[in-house]
Write an enzyme that holds these catalytic residues in place. Structure first.
Site, PDB file in Angstrom:
ATOM      1  N   GLY A 285       0.746  -1.186  -0.045  1.00 43.38           N
ATOM      2  CA  GLY A 285       0.042   0.092   0.019  1.00 43.38           C
ATOM      3  C   GLY A 285       0.799   1.242  -0.136  1.00 43.38           C
TER       4      GLY A 285
ATOM      5  CG  HIS B  10       2.832   0.928  -5.382  1.00 42.49           C
ATOM      6  ND1 HIS B  10       3.189   1.965  -4.491  1.00 42.49           N
ATOM      7  CD2 HIS B  10       3.333  -0.316  -4.796  1.00 42.49           C
ATOM      8  CE1 HIS B  10       3.922   1.436  -3.473  1.00 42.49           C
ATOM      9  NE2 HIS B  10       3.874   0.036  -3.696  1.00 42.49           N
TER      10      HIS B  10
ATOM     11  CB  SER C 240       5.656   3.269   0.653  1.00 38.34           C
ATOM     12  OG  SER C 240       5.094   2.665  -0.530  1.00 38.34           O
TER      13      SER C 240
END
Ligand code: PAF
Length: 282
Positions: free
Chosen positions: A31, A37, A186
């Protein structure tokens, strides 16, 4: 776009998609999406009938004292971005659903995980290969997409797929970079503005090595010494490791005589960043 959080339910759904003859592309993630991504999702979208994204911050790939608790999380933002990118199904399991009471089975790739990040993060790859195997079994993808920033991870997952005769292709896509060269991660959001500026030293080190090789330098020691000096000159950076190695075996090389992987990890305060370059001889 469907969002499923129960493992049996995602397994049923993906089994019936396979039975209908649909090809499935899987993008496994933790995530906190960034352009890296999204580029994996776009490739999966272009090459498969169905795109499945998993969002799971996998506790067993974080060591004690690592950043599991502070790892960036943004489920609602991620779901919105996945939907805009044309993802069909997002799997968002809880840790309890993935590792229920009594869980005691792990998958280990031995030699490829000994050096580089495996040496700095004991147990990390065991956590990665265990979750990836579970996701492959639940989703049964035809293709799974990984980014080159985590080069060692992709090499380990390929080995796992070959060694266990898993029936899927691993697709490796190039690292997506910010305008100044910093590899998207991230973890970048956790850098302070001065650390963010200092983090350019990773990309600068890769460019330095490529340039030295292009003008004929073949000694790994000479190149690594220069990179260490460059990183040590950056007061906010703390070198974890830098290595020149064989891109297949990940064993260190003394001389650059063919394709060579330059990989490094550098800490900025509590944030550890990695990057790499596959260097080819001119
Ligand atoms: O690269 C990652 O984000 C993770 O290591 C992965 C492959 C999703 C496994 O948790």
């Amino acid at each position: 776009m469907r969002v499923i959080d129960e493992p049996p339910s995602v397994q049923r759904q993906c089994t019936s998609l396979r039975r209908e003859g649909k090809t499935i592309g899987l993008v496994p993630t933790m995530g906190a999406f960034h352009e890296g991504h999204l580029s994996l999702m776009r490739s999966a979208r272009a090459e498969n009938d169905v795109v499945v994204v998993t969002i799971f911050v996998n506790p067993i790939q974080f060591g004690r004292g690592e950043d599991f608790d502070s790892y960036p999380r943004d489920l609602q933002g991620d779901l919105a971005q996945a939907e805009r990118t044309g993802v069909d199904l997002v799997f968002t399991p809880s840790a309890e659903a993935i590792y229920p009471k009594g869980f005691q089975t792990y998958v280990d790739v031995i030699e490829l995980t000994e050096g580089l990040c495996g040496a700095s993060r004991p147990g990390h790859f065991r956590g990665v290969t265990t979750i990836v195997t579970k996701l492959f079994n639940l989703i049964r993808p035809h293709r799974a997409y990984f980014g080159q920033k985590d080069y060692q991870q992709s090499a380990v997952v390929r080995r796992l797929v070959d060694d266990l005769n898993l029936d899927l292709d691993i697709v490796l896509l190039p690292t997506v970079r910010e305008a100044d060269g910093l590899a998207m991660s991230s973890r970048n959001v956790r850098l302070t503005p001065p650390q963010r500026r200092a983090a350019c030293v990773l990309h600068a080190s890769l460019r330095l090595a490529e340039e030295r090789v292009s003008v004929g330098e073949r000694s790994a020691k000479a190149i690594l010494d220069e990179i260490r000096a460059m990183i040590e000159a950056e007061p906010l950076a703390r070198l974890d490791y830098v290595a020149l190695c064989d891109p297949e075996t990940l064993k260190p090389l003394d001389r650059i005589e063919g394709p060579t992987l330059l990989a490094l990890a550098v800490r900025f305060g509590g944030t550890r960043l990695i990057d790499n370059s596959l260097i080819r001889l001119p």
